[in-house]
Design a protein around this motif. Structure first.
Motif, PDB file in Angstrom:
ATOM      1  N   LYS A   1       0.870  -1.181   0.000  1.00 40.07           N
ATOM      2  CA  LYS A   1       0.000   0.000   0.000  1.00 40.07           C
ATOM      3  C   LYS A   1       0.903   1.225   0.000  1.00 40.07           C
ATOM      4  O   LYS A   1       1.799   1.325   0.850  1.00 40.07           O
ATOM      5  CB  LYS A   1      -0.813  -0.043   1.302  1.00 40.07           C
ATOM      6  CG  LYS A   1      -2.019   0.847   1.314  1.00 40.07           C
ATOM      7  CD  LYS A   1      -2.694   0.795   2.670  1.00 40.07           C
ATOM      8  CE  LYS A   1      -3.874  -0.130   2.698  1.00 40.07           C
ATOM      9  NZ  LYS A   1      -4.716   0.009   3.890  1.00 40.07           N
TER      10      LYS A   1
ATOM     11  N   ASN B   1       1.240   5.410   0.299  1.00 36.24           N
ATOM     12  CA  ASN B   1       0.476   6.547   0.806  1.00 36.24           C
ATOM     13  C   ASN B   1       0.872   7.868   0.183  1.00 36.24           C
ATOM     14  O   ASN B   1       0.182   8.871   0.373  1.00 36.24           O
ATOM     15  CB  ASN B   1       0.652   6.644   2.326  1.00 36.24           C
ATOM     16  CG  ASN B   1       0.123   5.394   3.010  1.00 36.24           C
ATOM     17  OD1 ASN B   1      -1.036   5.037   2.839  1.00 36.24           O
ATOM     18  ND2 ASN B   1       0.985   4.706   3.747  1.00 36.24           N
TER      19      ASN B   1
ATOM     20  N   PHE C   1      -1.313  -0.928  -4.123  1.00 39.96           N
ATOM     21  CA  PHE C   1      -2.618  -0.334  -3.798  1.00 39.96           C
ATOM     22  C   PHE C   1      -2.411   1.150  -3.532  1.00 39.96           C
ATOM     23  O   PHE C   1      -1.656   1.551  -2.647  1.00 39.96           O
ATOM     24  CB  PHE C   1      -3.222  -1.026  -2.569  1.00 39.96           C
ATOM     25  CG  PHE C   1      -4.527  -0.422  -2.132  1.00 39.96           C
ATOM     26  CD1 PHE C   1      -5.670  -0.566  -2.907  1.00 39.96           C
ATOM     27  CD2 PHE C   1      -4.610   0.311  -0.958  1.00 39.96           C
ATOM     28  CE1 PHE C   1      -6.873   0.003  -2.519  1.00 39.96           C
ATOM     29  CE2 PHE C   1      -5.815   0.881  -0.564  1.00 39.96           C
ATOM     30  CZ  PHE C   1      -6.944   0.724  -1.348  1.00 39.96           C
ATOM     31  N   ASN C   2      -3.115   1.940  -4.346  1.00 41.48           N
ATOM     32  CA  ASN C   2      -2.923   3.380  -4.297  1.00 41.48           C
ATOM     33  C   ASN C   2      -3.744   4.005  -3.173  1.00 41.48           C
ATOM     34  O   ASN C   2      -4.973   4.017  -3.235  1.00 41.48           O
ATOM     35  CB  ASN C   2      -3.375   3.939  -5.654  1.00 41.48           C
ATOM     36  CG  ASN C   2      -3.037   5.383  -5.796  1.00 41.48           C
ATOM     37  OD1 ASN C   2      -3.071   6.134  -4.833  1.00 41.48           O
ATOM     38  ND2 ASN C   2      -2.698   5.782  -6.994  1.00 41.48           N
ATOM     39  N   ASN C   3      -3.048   4.537  -2.175  1.00 45.07           N
ATOM     40  CA  ASN C   3      -3.741   5.117  -1.020  1.00 45.07           C
ATOM     41  C   ASN C   3      -3.360   6.584  -0.823  1.00 45.07           C
ATOM     42  O   ASN C   3      -3.348   7.093   0.288  1.00 45.07           O
ATOM     43  CB  ASN C   3      -3.379   4.288   0.225  1.00 45.07           C
ATOM     44  CG  ASN C   3      -4.317   4.554   1.381  1.00 45.07           C
ATOM     45  OD1 ASN C   3      -5.518   4.697   1.183  1.00 45.07           O
ATOM     46  ND2 ASN C   3      -3.773   4.652   2.586  1.00 45.07           N
TER      47      ASN C   3
ATOM     48  N   LYS D   1      -3.776  10.388  -0.630  1.00 44.15           N
ATOM     49  CA  LYS D   1      -4.958  11.202  -0.307  1.00 44.15           C
ATOM     50  C   LYS D   1      -4.653  12.696  -0.414  1.00 44.15           C
ATOM     51  O   LYS D   1      -3.505  13.114  -0.279  1.00 44.15           O
ATOM     52  CB  LYS D   1      -5.412  10.911   1.126  1.00 44.15           C
ATOM     53  CG  LYS D   1      -5.774   9.455   1.376  1.00 44.15           C
ATOM     54  CD  LYS D   1      -7.079   9.048   0.742  1.00 44.15           C
ATOM     55  CE  LYS D   1      -7.438   7.641   1.140  1.00 44.15           C
ATOM     56  NZ  LYS D   1      -8.507   7.051   0.433  1.00 44.15           N
TER      57      LYS D   1
ATOM     58  N   GLY E   1      -5.573   8.314  -4.858  1.00 39.76           N
ATOM     59  CA  GLY E   1      -6.191   7.334  -3.958  1.00 39.76           C
ATOM     60  C   GLY E   1      -7.475   7.828  -3.313  1.00 39.76           C
ATOM     61  O   GLY E   1      -8.105   7.101  -2.547  1.00 39.76           O
TER      62      GLY E   1
ATOM     63  N   ASN F   1     -11.375   8.573  -3.054  1.00 43.29           N
ATOM     64  CA  ASN F   1     -12.544   7.915  -3.620  1.00 43.29           C
ATOM     65  C   ASN F   1     -13.278   8.910  -4.533  1.00 43.29           C
ATOM     66  O   ASN F   1     -13.503  10.057  -4.144  1.00 43.29           O
ATOM     67  CB  ASN F   1     -13.445   7.468  -2.463  1.00 43.29           C
ATOM     68  CG  ASN F   1     -14.759   6.909  -2.960  1.00 43.29           C
ATOM     69  OD1 ASN F   1     -15.716   7.653  -3.160  1.00 43.29           O
ATOM     70  ND2 ASN F   1     -14.791   5.609  -3.174  1.00 43.29           N
TER      71      ASN F   1
ATOM     72  N   SER G   1     -11.509   4.889  -7.629  1.00 38.65           N
ATOM     73  CA  SER G   1     -10.583   5.933  -7.203  1.00 38.65           C
ATOM     74  C   SER G   1     -10.499   7.053  -8.227  1.00 38.65           C
ATOM     75  O   SER G   1     -10.821   6.870  -9.406  1.00 38.65           O
ATOM     76  CB  SER G   1      -9.200   5.304  -7.014  1.00 38.65           C
ATOM     77  OG  SER G   1      -8.760   4.768  -8.252  1.00 38.65           O
TER      78      SER G   1
END
Ligand code: FAD
Ligand code: EPU
Length: 337
Positions: free
Chosen positions: A26, A28, A66-68, A70, A89, A91, A116
């Protein structure tokens, strides 16, 4: 930031099918992403957003990132327009809600599309008469092999119906890290001409709709016909609506007088794939643990324990039957892995 081994992707894809990722990480922010790429130079990469437009038919040997990332911020502003930059990331629907809260107009028709922000340009998401490209200014991306950063302006993305360079010539080459949209601050250009939106507003007695009213109308329409992936696994429309020549349509109309179609500016016509699938006998049909949804034939659903291969096999049967009956080969919209 830690690379994990043998991670189940069942909760990371909206079809809810089981598949294992050999390696999963993941990220960030951009520096974490660059570090992962730098430390794994020869490993194939798969970037994962909300998993709402992919069908996993195998375990993945790729390193799944996994692109998180923000963050949402205003990066430029005039009296009438604002440029909003959102990290990949975020939504998508939360971004729509954020824009509604700030009275920024342009993406209200795209409310409730899962997934996303970073994936939105990949297929130029669209719904209810609006496509992303209409508000898209640019996106920033990092090259998976070189780690190089690049800005892609709208005119370099070759956006079309469910189409961009990120699905074709540049497929798999770039990881989008943020997207910049240009939105209206006042004098919003509302698009309510897509049939059901106006009907919905009329029903509610709304004569002078706001962007929030339009979003609410879209949310109501979508909720009434599209299955919620949290309750019934699906990936939205499985196929694209086919674009065919006017003469092909005229031909088909001879034996299918009630066939719906829409004329495009270029002279070709779009036929709803849902209608072709319904006429081919698949609407509401269940095959093992998967099927075509009872309210929207274009949406393939997982009733529980279907595998990605089960769903792909149903999709292929649908393709063959529609082709046999109408001479049209449906193109899959969902990314098959
Ligand atoms: P994922 O499924 O995670 O990824 C899709 C593809 O994009 C993969 O190839 C992936 O590798 C790539 N990708 C993801 N993130 C990045 C990134 N940051 N950089 C580079 N590549 C990336 N779509 C519409 O256009 N209109 C609709 O109305 C619509 N309705 C839907 C309704 C439902 C119920 C569902 C389940 C889906 C719907 N979709 C719709 C499809 C889906 O929501 C969109 O395609 C969405 O943009 C996918 O986002 P995601 O983050 O889930 O992408
Ligand atoms: N129809 C049928 N049978 C059905 C459903 C629909 O015959 O079971 C016919 C009807 O004639 C209806 C027409 O198909 O008028 C169009 O149906 P709908 O309005 O539901 O839209 P769609 O063409 O099936 C497209 C997008 C959706 C998007 C909606 C609204 C594609 C591939 N799909 O669906 O996008 O939300 O329009 O704009 O273009 C997605 O991409 O995942 C997605 C859900």
């Amino acid at each position: 930031m830690k690379i994990e081994n043998n991670v189940s992707l069942k909760s990371f894809n909206t079809f809810g099918v089981e598949a294992m990722a050999k390696q999963f990480v993941k990220v960030n922010n951009e520096s974490e992403l660059k570090e992962v790429l730098f430390e794994n130079p020869s490993v194939p990469i798969l970037i994962l957003g909300g998993g709402s437009n992919m069908l996993l038919t195998r375990d993945l040997d790729e390193l799944v990132i996994f692109n998180n990332m923000k963050g949402i911020a205003v990066v430029a502003e005039s009296d009438d327009y604002v440029q909003v930059q959102a990290s990949a990331g975020e939504n998508w629907h939360q971004l729509v809600l954020w824009c509604l809260d700030h009275n920024y107009g342009g993406i209200e028709n795209l409310a409730l599309i899962p997934g996303s922000v970073g994936a939105a340009p990949i297929q130029n998401i669209g719904a209810y008469g609006v496509e992303l490209k209409e508000v898209f200014t640019a996106c920033h991306a990092i090259h998976v092999k070189t780690g190089e950063s690049q800005r892609f302006d709208r005119n370099t993305c070759d956006f079309g119906y469910r189409h961009s360079i990120f699905k074709t010539t540049e497929k798999g080459n770039w990881i989008i890290t943020s997207v910049i949209l240009e939105l209206s601050k006042n004098h919003h250009h509302l698009k309510t001409d897509y049939g059901a939106i106006q009907e919905q507003l009329d029903e509610l007695g709304i004569k002078e709709p706001t962007i929030r009213d339009v979003a609410q109308a879209v949310i109501s329409i979508r909720s009434s016909k599209l299955p919620d992936p949290k309750k019934l696994g699906n990936s939205g429309s499985f196929f694209k609506n086919p674009v065919v020549s006017k003469s092909k349509v005229e031909n088909l109309l001879q034996s299918n007088t009630d066939m719906p179609y829409f004329e495009l500016l270029e002279g070709d016509c779009k036929i709803p794939a849902a209608w072709l699938i319904e006429q081919s006998g698949f609407k509401g049909k269940r095959v093992g643990n998967c099927g075509a949804h009872e309210k929207q034939a274009l949406v393939l659903v997982n009733f529980g324990d279907a595998s990605g291969s089960d769903i792909l096999s149903l999709a292929t049967d649908i393709q063959n039957e529609v082709n046999r009956k109408f001479g049209i080969l449906l193109e899959m919209e969902v990314n098959i892995l």
